[in-house]
Design an enzyme around this catalytic site. Structure first.
Site, PDB file in Angstrom:
ATOM      1  N   HIS A  12     -34.756 -46.505  49.543  1.00 53.18           N
ATOM      2  CA  HIS A  12     -34.084 -45.052  49.015  1.00 53.18           C
ATOM      3  C   HIS A  12     -33.325 -45.443  47.783  1.00 53.18           C
ATOM      4  O   HIS A  12     -32.335 -44.441  47.643  1.00 53.18           O
ATOM      5  CB  HIS A  12     -33.594 -44.386  50.092  1.00 53.18           C
ATOM      6  CG  HIS A  12     -32.643 -44.799  50.779  1.00 53.18           C
ATOM      7  ND1 HIS A  12     -32.463 -44.500  52.081  1.00 53.18           N
ATOM      8  CD2 HIS A  12     -31.477 -45.535  50.588  1.00 53.18           C
ATOM      9  CE1 HIS A  12     -31.308 -45.083  52.660  1.00 53.18           C
ATOM     10  NE2 HIS A  12     -30.774 -45.639  51.707  1.00 53.18           N
ATOM     11  N   HIS A 193     -29.608 -55.539  51.099  1.00 50.86           N
ATOM     12  CA  HIS A 193     -28.822 -55.107  50.061  1.00 50.86           C
ATOM     13  C   HIS A 193     -27.267 -55.233  50.412  1.00 50.86           C
ATOM     14  O   HIS A 193     -27.062 -54.977  51.815  1.00 50.86           O
ATOM     15  CB  HIS A 193     -29.050 -54.081  49.105  1.00 50.86           C
ATOM     16  CG  HIS A 193     -29.040 -52.735  49.828  1.00 50.86           C
ATOM     17  ND1 HIS A 193     -29.905 -52.423  51.086  1.00 50.86           N
ATOM     18  CD2 HIS A 193     -28.373 -51.473  49.679  1.00 50.86           C
ATOM     19  CE1 HIS A 193     -29.790 -51.155  51.382  1.00 50.86           C
ATOM     20  NE2 HIS A 193     -28.828 -50.546  50.688  1.00 50.86           N
TER      21      HIS A 193
HETATM   22  C1  DHB Z   1     -28.110 -48.591  46.616  1.00 55.48           C
HETATM   23  C2  DHB Z   1     -28.911 -48.746  47.706  1.00 55.48           C
HETATM   24  C3  DHB Z   1     -28.757 -47.840  48.692  1.00 55.48           C
HETATM   25  O1  DHB Z   1     -29.532 -47.970  49.803  1.00 55.48           O
HETATM   26  C4  DHB Z   1     -27.850 -46.870  48.716  1.00 55.48           C
HETATM   27  O2  DHB Z   1     -27.832 -46.024  49.473  1.00 55.48           O
HETATM   28  C5  DHB Z   1     -26.874 -46.783  47.478  1.00 55.48           C
HETATM   29  C6  DHB Z   1     -26.953 -47.641  46.400  1.00 55.48           C
HETATM   30  C7  DHB Z   1     -28.050 -49.591  45.387  1.00 55.48           C
HETATM   31  O3  DHB Z   1     -28.797 -50.547  45.536  1.00 55.48           O
HETATM   32  O4  DHB Z   1     -27.536 -49.254  44.431  1.00 55.48           O
HETATM   33 FE    FE Z   2     -28.826 -46.453  51.605  1.00 50.33          FE
END
Ligand code: DHB
Ligand code: FE
Length: 286
Positions: A12, A193
């Site tokens: 997302h 991430h």
């Molecule tokens: C990003 C990814 C996320 O899941 C989020 O909630 C906020 C930022 C990103 O990769 O920038």
């Molecule tokens: Fe997120």
């Protein structure tokens, strides 16, 4: 009766929503990602449900860190896009399904899950970016949404096992609702991430791809993976992936039915700081 027709899984990333809102999907950075989403969009256009139970995490927009429910169910007819600091995204409000929410609340709480019931809740990118990825930029979203918010931002967060069991409870609730509705359960967030600290930017492609294989073929074993593995292998925000187990738990094979059919898979690196993953699993017809 209502029936769960499919489960849908997608990252997302807010930058994906911003690219759609600002007409940048054909830019060289984004074009391969959106080309990869096309099969999912085509499938969704042909298989639009009546209702989506959309599992996502709030990112301190609806709930400040003063009050963080572990599992919160939206009960409303209407959810406004949240102001995330740069204003609300220019997307339609989300229409709810209060009768299904009330039935789900009753069933799932009686099934021993202590849901927080939320009658007024803005929805942030965790909810609106998956809708934009799958439906583009319509005047109004083509179906109702029952939002289910999972805490993955403040520890302790629920285990994979608990999330899988919540999915099973969602299935029992939805499939005992006395209205002929096609319902999809969406699990959002991930993949690997980390947005802060010395490991910011971490992406682990082998682990992510193994996760995609395992959630399709072996969700029970995957649900036993501890938080520390998500943190170590998928980064601090990779823990969002436990929400995919909620959607997976709602599939028929986890209640003695046939195995689902995988109709879409995407893995793309990167969008912003994040590895983007998607899956669509269709339920076996019973
Ligand atoms: C990003 C990814 C996320 O899941 C989020 O909630 C906020 C930022 C990103 O990769 O920038
Ligand atoms: Fe997120």
């Amino acid at each position: 009766m209502a029936r769960i027709t499919a489960s849908v899984y997608t990252s997302h990333v807010p930058a994906i929503g911003a690219a759609i809102d600002r007409g940048k999907t054909a830019d060289s950075y984004y074009a391969p990602l959106f080309a990869g989403c096309e099969p999912a969009r085509r499938w969704m256009a042909a298989n639009t449900p009546d209702v989506i139970v959309l599992v996502f995490n709030d990112h301190a927009n609806a709930f400040s860190l003063q009050m963080v429910p572990t599992f919160a169910l939206g009960m409303s007819a209407h959810y406004e896009p949240a102001d995330e600091g740069w204003g609300a995204r220019p997307v339609p409000p989300v229409a709810g399904h209060p009768a299904l929410s009330a039935h789900m609340a009753h069933c799932i709480i009686r099934d021993d899950f202590d849901l927080t019931l939320v009658h007024d809740m803005p929805v942030d990118h965790g909810c609106t970016v998956p809708l934009s990825i799958m439906f583009g930029q319509p005047e109004a979203w083509p179906c109702a949404v029952v939002p289910l918010v999972v805490n993955v931002v403040q520890y302790p967060v629920p285990s994979g096992r608990r999330c899988l069991e919540l999915g099973r409870a969602i299935r029992r609730a939805v499939e005992s609702f006395d209205e002929d509705l096609a319902v999809q359960v969406w699990g959002t967030g991930g993949m690997s991430h980390q947005l802060q600290g010395p490991r910011a930017g971490l992406i682990n492609q082998p682990w992510d791809n193994a996760f995609l294989d395992r959630i399709v073929a072996d969700p029970e074993v995957l649900s036993a993976v501890e938080h520390v593995e998500y943190l170590r292998e998928a980064g601090s925000e990779g823990i969002e992936l436990v929400m995919w187990l909620v959607a997976r738990g709602a599939m028929a094979d986890l209640a003695g039915g046939g195995a689902p059919t995988e109709v879409h898979r995407l893995y793309h690196v990167p969008a912003s700081n994040t590895a983007v993953g998607q899956l669509i699993l269709e339920n076996a017809l019973t």
